[in-house]
Design an enzyme around this catalytic site. Structure first.
Site, PDB file in Angstrom:
ATOM      1  N   GLU A  21     -95.254-121.153  32.993  1.00  0.00           N
ATOM      2  CA  GLU A  21     -94.771-122.432  33.496  1.00  0.00           C
ATOM      3  C   GLU A  21     -96.020-123.294  33.723  1.00  0.00           C
ATOM      4  OE1 GLU A  21     -91.549-122.956  33.654  1.00  0.00           O
ATOM      5  OE2 GLU A  21     -91.237-124.623  35.051  1.00  0.00           O
ATOM      6  N   PHE A  61     -95.722-115.738  33.215  1.00  0.00           N
ATOM      7  CA  PHE A  61     -94.711-114.846  33.777  1.00  0.00           C
ATOM      8  C   PHE A  61     -94.162-113.823  32.786  1.00  0.00           C
ATOM      9  CE2 PHE A  61     -92.314-118.739  32.704  1.00  0.00           C
ATOM     10  CZ  PHE A  61     -91.290-118.225  31.914  1.00  0.00           C
ATOM     11  N   LYS A 100     -90.449-119.490  41.703  1.00  0.00           N
ATOM     12  CA  LYS A 100     -89.923-120.355  40.643  1.00  0.00           C
ATOM     13  C   LYS A 100     -90.637-121.697  40.734  1.00  0.00           C
ATOM     14  CE  LYS A 100     -85.667-122.007  38.547  1.00  0.00           C
ATOM     15  NZ  LYS A 100     -86.174-123.325  38.182  1.00  0.00           N
ATOM     16  N   ARG A 122     -91.706-125.233  30.859  1.00  0.00           N
ATOM     17  CA  ARG A 122     -91.846-123.910  30.274  1.00  0.00           C
ATOM     18  C   ARG A 122     -92.673-123.998  28.995  1.00  0.00           C
ATOM     19  NH1 ARG A 122     -86.879-119.808  30.220  1.00  0.00           N
ATOM     20  NH2 ARG A 122     -87.875-117.969  29.373  1.00  0.00           N
ATOM     21  N   GLU A 143     -90.067-113.455  41.705  1.00  0.00           N
ATOM     22  CA  GLU A 143     -91.217-114.287  41.319  1.00  0.00           C
ATOM     23  C   GLU A 143     -90.988-115.688  41.850  1.00  0.00           C
ATOM     24  OE1 GLU A 143     -91.457-114.347  37.083  1.00  0.00           O
ATOM     25  OE2 GLU A 143     -92.038-112.254  36.932  1.00  0.00           O
ATOM     26  N   LYS A 184     -81.618-117.121  39.301  1.00  0.00           N
ATOM     27  CA  LYS A 184     -82.448-118.100  40.012  1.00  0.00           C
ATOM     28  C   LYS A 184     -81.841-118.390  41.373  1.00  0.00           C
ATOM     29  CE  LYS A 184     -80.418-121.632  37.120  1.00  0.00           C
ATOM     30  NZ  LYS A 184     -80.533-122.486  35.990  1.00  0.00           N
ATOM     31  N   ARG A 220     -89.448-125.410  25.809  1.00  0.00           N
ATOM     32  CA  ARG A 220     -88.221-124.659  25.977  1.00  0.00           C
ATOM     33  C   ARG A 220     -87.230-124.941  24.846  1.00  0.00           C
ATOM     34  NH1 ARG A 220     -85.028-123.996  31.347  1.00  0.00           N
ATOM     35  NH2 ARG A 220     -82.935-123.892  30.574  1.00  0.00           N
TER      36      ARG A 220
END
Ligand code: AMP
Length: 585
Positions: A302, A342, A252, A257, A250, A423, A272
């Site tokens: 996001e 997401f 980033k 968040r 996906e 990531k 977050r």
């Protein structure tokens, strides 16, 4: 329960810098707390009144507290101000000042934990006309009954300066030991915390109904879930090796968040770090209900700022314009956003966290009616190294930070950083190949243009095994006048009187901070260091790792907790890659 039991324990905690001792004191304290007040006590130990997501803020001015002290002790305000200006800690001032009072007044009522908690709670609810006077009355009535030591801690809680060095992890360890006799049982407690984000409640249930009950903790709408986190990976090649089969890549995005809870038309958004951020995003509240085809749902997205003319994504900093109480309407039109979904954790009364990634994504695609405002994060299924590199390039060309690689079979593991999500960031323009997120633990005063500000910062990584923050470098470059001002504003309320026990550093900073703020740093290389404590003894006995030529990138990562900072393991991995490259050259 007498408040003195708590304040005596706080006094002992203040006197130690060793984590094990802190845990011991906490275990003993927890064992003494009756079950009907344990939740309240757990919040107070963490310097709060309710879990973060309820947004209960104490917010009281120092001036008002000084007036209350003067009222209850009869000591002139001027004298209190002078003492405070000398020491810089109002809690301590209270202890000093009220010691003088005690000699002249008669014994007063014994103050209980319930009384302190309830009064603080009332203070937090006061607003509007006459509220200042009421707050002062409440504070001085507590000070009338409290001993000097109790007053010190009451005021520290009230002013948000109770800094005992107790992290959530320490509280969870202590709860495990106090209630089950074993630290190893912390996992059960952590699982309950992951879905409830409320340690007070976890403690209360375990204390009143036993460990079995917290194993039954369920997701609840409008109680945030601790987010799943990703490990870092160096290269596309490594990903393919790690996953060995197909996986999802996906984009980033570089935004904030947001965990969005919706029930019919009611919307709440959590950050977050599990704080309520709904008021910063009235546009989400207004538009999102129509775009979600599910009555009750918990989604993750996001939120990214965008350029309304070109439609390009803008960097994370642009979202900071939304961080205002007033003129938010203006910020909404001036700094538009998109919401990029997401994950889905709950839908139509069903917990989705145990579903596989692929199933959750499929459900997400069904639930979201995409338009310019709400989208799904672009995703492709990857099978080879070449494909990763191609998607990585596409993501960067569209203004993203890199990729999030997700195992197709992985369930959603709340609160866990693991290898099911990786990531892969783009190569930054620094020789290390990646930036690091580091915790600001101390500072040195500046000279010249920087006089009166923090000219140089002392930074730490996060050692997640020991739950401490070992130092890795000092940084004095990359700052603009504006960022120096901004950092000063953010950091000065975090100054502590002594080094927090979780900071591991041989360097003596001019000031120490509560290890809370995370900033982004690039550097030219990682070197072995006799001074810094990151990865101590891991590469060589008696030696740690440090950054060479570190530079601040300008990114203050306010959305991150200090436990989300780069870990020792990550630095070791980067160091090893660097060594390998050096040997090849
Ligand atoms: P980092 O902040 O570098 O640790 O990366 C993790 C963060 O990336 C998450 O907390 C999200 O805020 C953000 N993020 C951006 N895109 C995604 C995505 N596709 N999946 C999960 N998280 C994402």
């Amino acid at each position: 329960m007498k408040f003195s039991i708590i304040s005596d324990a706080f006094q002992q905690m203040e006197a130690t810098t060793k984590r094990l001792e802190l845990t011991d004191i906490l275990v003993k304290l927890i064992q003494e707390i009756p079950e009907d007040v344990i939740a309240k006590a757990i919040y107070l130990i963490q310097g709060k009144l309710r879990p973060n997501f309820e947004g209960v803020e104490l917010g009281i001015a120092e001036k008002l507290v000084m007036r209350a002290m003067s009222k209850s002790s009869g000591i002139p305000l001027k004298k209190i101000e002078d003492d405070y200006n000398k020491g810089g800690d109002l809690g301590q001032t209270a202890e000093n000042i009220l010691q003088q009072k005690i000699q002249t007044t008669f014994a007063s009522e014994v103050i209980t934990l319930e009384k302190v908690y309830d009064t603080l709670f009332k203070i937090s609810k006061l607003e509007g006309k006459g509220s200042q006077e009421m707050k002062m009355k409440y504070v001085s009535s507590m000070l009338n009954d409290a001993t000097p030591q109790e007053s010190k801690f009451i005021l520290k809680i009230l002013l948000g300066t109770l800094r005992l060095g107790i992290a959530e992890n320490t509280v969870m360890d202590a709860l495990a030991i106090a209630f089950t006799g074993k630290k190893e049982n912390r996992e059960i407690i952590e699982n309950a915390y992951n879905v409830s984000s409320d340690l007070g409640k976890v403690a209360e249930v375990i204390s009143t109904r036993g460990v079995e009950e917290i194993e039954k903790f369920q997701i609840k709408l409008f109680s945030p879930i601790r987010p799943m986190l990703a490990d870092r990976i160096k290269s596309g090649e490594e990903t393919v090796e790690k996953f060995q089969e197909k996986f999802a890549a996906e984009y980033k995005l570089d935004g904030e968040r947001a965990q969005i809870h919706k029930q019919k038309d009611k919307i709440e958004i959590f950050s977050r770090s599990l704080e309520i951020i709904t008021s910063y995003y009235p546009d989400i509240v207004e538009k999102i209900s129509k775009l979600i085809i599910s009555e009750d749902v918990i989604l993750e997205a996001e939120v990214v700022a965008m350029n309304s003319n070109s439609g390009d994504f803008l960097p994370f900093q642009e979202l900071m314009h939304r961080r205002r109480k007033y003129e938010i309407e203006e910020a909404v039109t001036k700094y538009p956003i998109t919401v990029n979904f997401f994950d889905v954790l709950f839908s139509e009364g069903k917990n989705c966290m145990d579903m596989r990634y692929e199933e959750r994504r499929e459900l997400l695609e069904k639930i979201i009616k995409q338009d310019d405002f709400a989208r799904l994060i672009p995703m492709s299924i990857i099978e080879s190294k070449e494909q990763v590199l191609e998607v990585l390039e596409n993501s960067i060309n569209s203004g993203c930070e890199g990729l999030m690689l997700k195992h197709l079979d992985s369930t959603y593991r709340a609160g866990i950083r693991g290898s099911n999500w990786l990531k892969l960031k783009r190569e930054y323009q620094n020789e290390l190949g990646d930036s690091l997120d580091l915790v600001v633990v101390g500072a040195f005063f500046g000279k010249g243009r920087r006089t009166g500000k923090y000219g140089t910062l002392l930074l730490s990584t996060y050692n997640d095994e020991e739950d401490v923050f070992p130092s890795i470098c000092k940084v004095g470059t990359g700052f603009t006048d504006e960022s120096l001002d901004q950092l000063y504003q953010i950091l000065s309320p975090k100054v502590t009187l002594k080094k927090n026990p979780r900071i591991v550093s041989e360097m003596e900073a001019d000031v120490w901070f509560e290890p809370e703020l995370v900033i982004e740093i690039v550097a030219s290389e990682i070197t072995q260091s006799p001074i810094h404590k990151t990865a101590l003894d891991k590469i060589k006995e008696g030696t740690g790792l440090a950054l060479r030529f570190p530079k601040f990138t300008g990114k203050i990562r306010t959305e991150k907790n200090s436990e989300d900072a780069s870990t020792d393991e990550e630095v070791i991995a980067l160091y090893k890659v660097q060594k390998k490259t050096e040997n090849q050259e």
